[in-house]
Design a protein around this motif. Structure first.
Motif, PDB file in Angstrom:
ATOM      1  N   ARG A 145       0.828  -1.210   0.000  1.00 32.97           N
ATOM      2  CA  ARG A 145       0.000   0.000   0.000  1.00 32.97           C
ATOM      3  C   ARG A 145       0.860   1.257   0.000  1.00 32.97           C
ATOM      4  NH1 ARG A 145      -5.445   0.131   3.025  1.00 32.97           N
ATOM      5  NH2 ARG A 145      -5.321   2.045   1.815  1.00 32.97           N
ATOM      6  N   ASP A 146       1.163   1.716  -1.197  1.00 28.98           N
ATOM      7  CA  ASP A 146       1.981   2.921  -1.310  1.00 28.98           C
ATOM      8  C   ASP A 146       1.166   4.178  -1.023  1.00 28.98           C
ATOM      9  OD1 ASP A 146       4.258   1.585  -1.902  1.00 28.98           O
ATOM     10  OD2 ASP A 146       3.882   1.566  -4.074  1.00 28.98           O
ATOM     11  N   ASP A 147      -0.160   4.019  -0.964  1.00 30.96           N
ATOM     12  CA  ASP A 147      -1.022   5.188  -0.816  1.00 30.96           C
ATOM     13  C   ASP A 147      -1.119   5.687   0.625  1.00 30.96           C
ATOM     14  OD1 ASP A 147      -2.147   2.645  -0.423  1.00 30.96           O
ATOM     15  OD2 ASP A 147      -4.151   3.535  -0.293  1.00 30.96           O
ATOM     16  N   LEU A 148      -0.577   4.911   1.586  1.00 32.09           N
ATOM     17  CA  LEU A 148      -0.747   5.286   2.981  1.00 32.09           C
ATOM     18  C   LEU A 148       0.167   6.446   3.343  1.00 32.09           C
ATOM     19  CD1 LEU A 148      -0.672   1.727   4.561  1.00 32.09           C
ATOM     20  CD2 LEU A 148      -2.691   3.161   4.170  1.00 32.09           C
ATOM     21  N   SER A 149      -0.324   7.311   4.244  1.00 34.99           N
ATOM     22  CA  SER A 149       0.632   8.247   4.830  1.00 34.99           C
ATOM     23  C   SER A 149       0.643   7.954   6.332  1.00 34.99           C
ATOM     24  CB  SER A 149       0.243   9.699   4.526  1.00 34.99           C
ATOM     25  OG  SER A 149      -0.839  10.088   5.298  1.00 34.99           O
ATOM     26  N   LEU A 150       1.709   7.400   6.792  1.00 40.19           N
ATOM     27  CA  LEU A 150       1.786   6.867   8.140  1.00 40.19           C
ATOM     28  C   LEU A 150       2.362   7.905   9.088  1.00 40.19           C
ATOM     29  CD1 LEU A 150       3.094   3.324   7.193  1.00 40.19           C
ATOM     30  CD2 LEU A 150       0.733   4.019   7.634  1.00 40.19           C
ATOM     31  N   ALA A 151       1.997   7.757  10.370  1.00 38.77           N
ATOM     32  CA  ALA A 151       2.406   8.745  11.367  1.00 38.77           C
ATOM     33  C   ALA A 151       3.848   8.508  11.806  1.00 38.77           C
ATOM     34  CB  ALA A 151       1.475   8.663  12.577  1.00 38.77           C
ATOM     35  N   PRO A 152       4.666   9.546  11.770  1.00 38.82           N
ATOM     36  CA  PRO A 152       6.049   9.401  12.217  1.00 38.82           C
ATOM     37  C   PRO A 152       6.148   9.510  13.742  1.00 38.82           C
ATOM     38  CG  PRO A 152       5.678  11.627  11.473  1.00 38.82           C
ATOM     39  CD  PRO A 152       4.378  10.901  11.297  1.00 38.82           C
ATOM     40  N   ALA A 153       7.328   9.181  14.275  1.00 37.94           N
ATOM     41  CA  ALA A 153       7.550   9.337  15.712  1.00 37.94           C
ATOM     42  C   ALA A 153       8.020  10.743  16.018  1.00 37.94           C
ATOM     43  CB  ALA A 153       8.593   8.335  16.171  1.00 37.94           C
ATOM     44  N   THR A 154       8.549  11.394  15.013  1.00 36.65           N
ATOM     45  CA  THR A 154       9.146  12.705  15.238  1.00 36.65           C
ATOM     46  C   THR A 154       8.137  13.783  14.920  1.00 36.65           C
ATOM     47  OG1 THR A 154       9.908  12.556  12.988  1.00 36.65           O
ATOM     48  CG2 THR A 154      11.450  11.936  14.691  1.00 36.65           C
ATOM     49  N   GLN A 155       8.364  14.975  15.490  1.00 35.56           N
ATOM     50  CA  GLN A 155       7.450  16.065  15.174  1.00 35.56           C
ATOM     51  C   GLN A 155       7.792  16.623  13.812  1.00 35.56           C
ATOM     52  OE1 GLN A 155       9.313  16.853  18.276  1.00 35.56           O
ATOM     53  NE2 GLN A 155       7.719  16.890  19.831  1.00 35.56           N
ATOM     54  N   GLN A 156       6.782  17.111  13.166  1.00 31.88           N
ATOM     55  CA  GLN A 156       7.021  17.668  11.836  1.00 31.88           C
ATOM     56  C   GLN A 156       7.574  19.076  11.945  1.00 31.88           C
ATOM     57  OE1 GLN A 156       6.491  15.610   9.082  1.00 31.88           O
ATOM     58  NE2 GLN A 156       6.340  14.253  10.831  1.00 31.88           N
TER      59      GLN A 156
END
Lengths: 335, 296, 333
Positions: free
Chosen positions: C322-333
């Motif tokens: 699933r390349d369409d996912l945008s997953l949550a990172p551990a770091t702040q943006q």
């Protein structure tokens, strides 16, 4: 806000080679219904001994000796340290329950899950086997294990670590205790399972209104579950307050040191150099340093102050207690 | 904390060994200390006793036949030929103890090596060796002993060999079980990564960690060996007269049981005392080496 | 970066038969490691994360040559371990050392520290005299932050953290190029853990070591490694440089791991993804993607075939269709 348990000046000592080694000094706190208190510390801090002392599960005197008061509040106040063993046995499991780090050793491998839950219920309540069985199914369902009725006949070894811990929680909650003592219940589990168990405990607490004493070494877990937090070092309480306050503005250099010693996920991969470790190690209970027990390892130590007893447990405002003579100047310097 | 205590108990090294918990626990073990004192006494009497007594064990005093104990110069009385029973008992003790200790040393050596190799290599070698051990255990030891003794020259040396050959199995099993659990420890993997040879791992890494159980088993083996020697000699297949051993003294005594019971009682008591003492010491060592017995 | 990686595994498999049939018949097989291909570039630290049952320790043991892989190859400095001559192997073994998890069982309780540290020298540098070995041991002990005169003490006289330092000294005394560290700080208290991690970092930089750092603790991995591989049920599901993995996870399992790791700072509180259920049994893993039974983003296609570890960008590979996912990172943006 109902108090369910008050611990007053609890002192516990172990006998070793003819001498009594104090391992817990003057621990005092209260547990409130529906709230969680965390006891945090490293090994040797006395956190587990405190919890075993409350359950009266320490070896009997003269091997160990507990002094002070542990008062269970109900219609009348009961001092757990002064009642008979038979009476304590009736309270244990019924009013105060406990879960441990290693669920495999706490479950009997030759009995099924169902037998063990039913036994826990029937040893305290005079109800029919059928009723107890219904309650067991209900409990298994409540701790989030699917297909509860079928699980009654499984044996502990057939379950994963996370499932076993759920079963332990089911047994602990079988009699709807007012107090649940959880001694590092997630330490042996994987992170994703730990998250499940913490969620479960929070949900069950909201449902039953029990008070929880949660023992851990992990400040991350503390942040997730505790309303109030006590930090212990060398058998003493060194900081006590609202969890938010203790974690956001730790006043005791030991607390802040511990928190800085853990790498953060947020800065992963940024090569931030070395972690700030606390040098040295936890002192031997037989020979605690004079004055503040932490002063030989502390970076803020001033000789003539920190190595002179007594070190009072001071209120820094809003019920945030700290055992450090220099907390004010440390705080001012930081700002 | 428990682990640290165990470690401390397990290593009694250098000058502080007297202070170690293992030694302390042993000294506190009353039966074991009783055993040590009794064995020391028996050994002392057997070594020195014959010189202190007025008569040689082979000297015949035909007029003093069947003298009861504590009569005249005869501490334990005399036998049917008027020989001094005390002198015979102590000389017999030398032989019985010697056979016991020598058989123990030999069987412990055999058992340790077989157990070590079997436990360390596991798989085919280990299975074969342990099945061999089991097959030895299938025979009742006394019959095996008697069969062998019937074919071979019955003297002290042979008896020692035969006893050793029939009692190494227990040590082998203990050692192999111990090694099998130690083998999985990280320090053994560390030694492998260090490039250590099998011999090094077996004899330098593993063996020193099993001395405790081996010593316990060895002590109990002495007791068993003394008893076995007495058995075989009693049945006439062991040490041959006129050389005395506790066993053949008993054999000799049975025909005079009603007239001169002390002839049976004296060596009987000696055997019982020696065997129980060794058993007490063995139990004491077992408890002392088991760090858990220290826990409340 | 054109240098040959020090360690390369190609489709490495380690299967264990559950119980052997009496006549060698095929019983059920545990696929502890099931086709792992990873490279560890020279002088870098690869963190290997996974939960219990992910096969990370088995992979580590296979890389160390402690078990014979069922299939696939393991190459050290361009030499295929399975085909190496025995003299080549002997020198390879000196260059690969290991530090263990349990500081209590990894030191022989009957050996003094001097003896323990001398064992590797005795076999890998046979020319060294006894007194030279002892000098080297004392030197090494000081290097890991313990006084040299402690050399004649026994393991029980040391704390867990000190023993772990001794374990590190034993690994480094033969001047290896590669160190495998298997859960080396998980048995230690927090304050001691930081001391040992700092020591590892310092030694790795000073001695230019290549390291495989196996742990279940994401924060530790994030601190010490240059690259991270995430394992699930015997396979690597994501591989990336550390910053990339934590700030831009591309596999749902990585996202779940990152979100489950508790953090003390409320400012850093992440949205918690609580996975359903447990790791499936490696005896009969799910068809297709092995994570699909617990994955919140699983779709029909996930059950059809095993997703390949694909290169999504330089230094970033993931095994998810699933390349369409945008997953949550551990770091702040």
């Amino acid at each position: 806000m109902t108090r369910v348990l008050t611990v007053e000046n609890l002192n516990i000592g172990f006998r070793s080679e003819g001498r009594e080694l104090p391992v817990v000094h003057d621990v005092s706190f209260t547990l409130e219904a529906g709230k969680t208190l965390a006891l945090v510390g490293e090994s040797g801090s006395g956190k587990s001994v405190t919890s075993l002392g409350i359950m009266r599960l320490l070896p009997p005197p003269p091997q160990s000796r507990a002094r002070g008061k542990i008062i269970l509040h109900s219609d009348e106040d009961i001092d757990l340290l002064s009642i008979s063993e038979a009476r304590m046995r009736r309270l244990r499991g019924d009013r105060i329950a406990m879960i441990f780090q290693e669920p495999l050793t706490s479950l009997n491998p030759v009995y099924t899950i169902g037998d063990q839950i039913i036994e826990a219920i029937r040893s305290h309540r005079a109800i029919s086997a059928r009723k107890a069985r219904e309650r067991a199914v209900e409990l298994i369902d409540q701790v989030g294990i699917p297909d509860a009725a079928a699980r009654l006949t499984t044996y502990p070894h057939e379950l994963s670590g996370g499932m076993r811990q759920r079963i332990m929680i089911a047994i602990a909650l079988a009699l709807e205790p007012e107090i649940l003592i959880a001694d590092e219940p997630t330490t042996a589990l994987d992170v994703t399972v730990q998250a499940q168990i913490i969620d479960l405990l929070r949900r069950l607490q909201a449902e039953t209104g029990m008070a929880m004493l949660f023992i851990t070494h992990d400040f991350g877990v503390v942040a997730d579950i505790a309303d109030r937090t006590i930090v212990m070092y060398a058998g003493q309480m060194v900081e006590h307050g609202q969890t938010e306050a203790v974690l956001e503005t730790p006043l005791m250099p030991y607390t802040s040191g511990l928190m800085r010693a853990v790498p953060e996920l947020e800065t992963a991969g940024l090569n931030q150099g070395e972690l700030q470790s606390i040098e040295g190690f936890v002192p031997n209970p037989a020979s605690l340093p004079n004055g503040c027990a932490f002063h030989p390892r502390c970076t803020h130590t001033l000789s003539g102050i920190c190595d002179v007893p007594p070190v009072p447990f001071e209120d820094a405002g809003n019920g945030h207690l700290v055992r450090c003579k220099r907390w004010q100047s440390i705080l001012e310097n930081a700002e | 904390m428990t682990a640290a205590v165990e470690q401390r108990a397990a290593s009694s090294t250098g000058s502080d060994w007297l202070k170690s918990r293992t030694v302390k626990r042993f000294i506190r073990h009353r039966l074991a200390i009783t055993g040590v004192i009794m064995i020391s006494l028996i050994t002392f009497m057997c070594v020195v006793g014959p010189w202190l007594l007025p008569y040689n064990m082979l000297e015949i005093h035909i007029r003093d036949r069947f003298t009861p104990p504590l009569t005249g110069d005869y501490l334990f009385g005399t036998d049917e030929m008027g020989r001094d029973l005390a002198a015979r008992l102590f000389m017999a003790g030398r032989i019985s103890l010697m056979v016991g200790v020598a058989a123990m040393l030999l069987s412990t050596l055999i058992g340790t090596v077989i157990g070590l190799v079997a436990g360390y290599f596991g798989k085919v070698t280990g299975t074969l060796l342990m099945r061999l051990t089991d097959s030895f255990l299938c025979f009742p030891q006394v019959f095996l002993l008697l069969t062998l003794a019937a074919f071979l020259q019955p003297n002290a040396f042979m008896i020692t060999l035969i006893i050793a050959a029939t009692s190494w199995m227990e040590v082998a099993r203990i050692v192999s079980a111990e090694i099998r659990s130690l083998r999985e420890r990280d320090f053994v993997t560390a030694a492998k990564i260090s490039g250590a040879s099998h011999t090094w791992i077996m004899f330098r890494e593993l063996l020193p960690n099993t001395v405790g159980p081996i010593i316990v088993a060895a002590t109990l083996t002495v007791a068993k060996a003394i008893l076995l020697e007495a058995y075989v000699s009693f049945l006439g297949y062991g040490i041959q007269p006129p050389l005395p051993s506790w066993g053949n003294m008993l054999n000799n005594a049975q025909q005079f049981l009603d007239t001169a019971p002390w002839l049976a009682i004296v060596p009987g008591v000696a055997i019982t005392a020696a065997v129980t003492s060794f058993n007490f010491i063995g139990d004491g060592l077992r408890d002392a080496l088991d760090a858990r017995s220290d826990m409340p | 970066m054109n240098e040959l990686p020090l360690i390369q595994t190609a489709d490495l498999k380690q299967h264990f038969p559950l119980h052997k049939g009496l006549f060698g018949g095929q019983g059920p097989v545990i696929r502890a490691v099931d086709g792992v291909s990873i490279d560890i570039p020279r002088r870098s630290v690869l963190g290997l994360v996974g939960e219990s049952g992910s096969g990370k320790s088995t992979l580590g043991r296979a890389i160390m040559g402690l078990s014979r892989p069922t299939a696939g190859t393991m190459t050290f400095d361009g030499i295929d371990m399975a085909r190496a001559s025995s003299s080549e192997l002997k020198s390879l073994r000196r260059r690969m050392q290991m530090v263990f998890q349990d500081p209590f069982s990894s030191l022989n309780p009957r050996m003094s520290i001097a003896e323990t540290l001398s064992v590797p020298l005795r076999f890998h540098n046979p020319g060294l005299s006894r007194s030279r070995r002892k000098d080297r041991a004392a030197e090494m002990l000081e290097r890991v932050g313990l006084p040299g005169q402690y050399i004649s003490r026994f393991p029980h006289e040391f704390s867990g953290g000190q023993r772990q330092r001794i374990g590190i000294a034993r690994a480094l005394i033969v001047q290896p190029d590669f160190i495998m560290a298997d859960e080396v700080v998980s048995a230690l208290d927090v304050s001691v853990q930081a001391q040992v991690l700092n020591l590892f970092g310092r030694l790795q930089r000073d001695l230019e070591l290549t390291m495989l750092f196996i742990t279940h603790d994401l924060a530790v991995v994030g601190h010490i490694s240059d690259f991270v591989a995430v394992m699930y049920l015997g396979r690597v599901v994501e591989f990336a440089s550390t910053r990339e993995l934590f700030s831009n996870p591309r596999h749902p399992y990585t996202e779940a791991l990152l979100s489950a790791a508790p953090s003390p700072k409320s400012a850093n509180r992440r949205k918690r993804i609580v996975l359903k259920g447990d790791i499936p049994s490696p005896l009969n893993p799910p068809s297709g993607c092995q994570f699909r039974t617990r994955c919140p983003y699983a779709v029909e296609d996930c059950s059809h075939e095993v997703p390949k570890l694909r290169e999504l960008s330089p230094e970033h590979k993931a095994a998810c269709i699933r390349d369409d996912l945008s997953l949550a990172p551990a770091t702040q943006q």
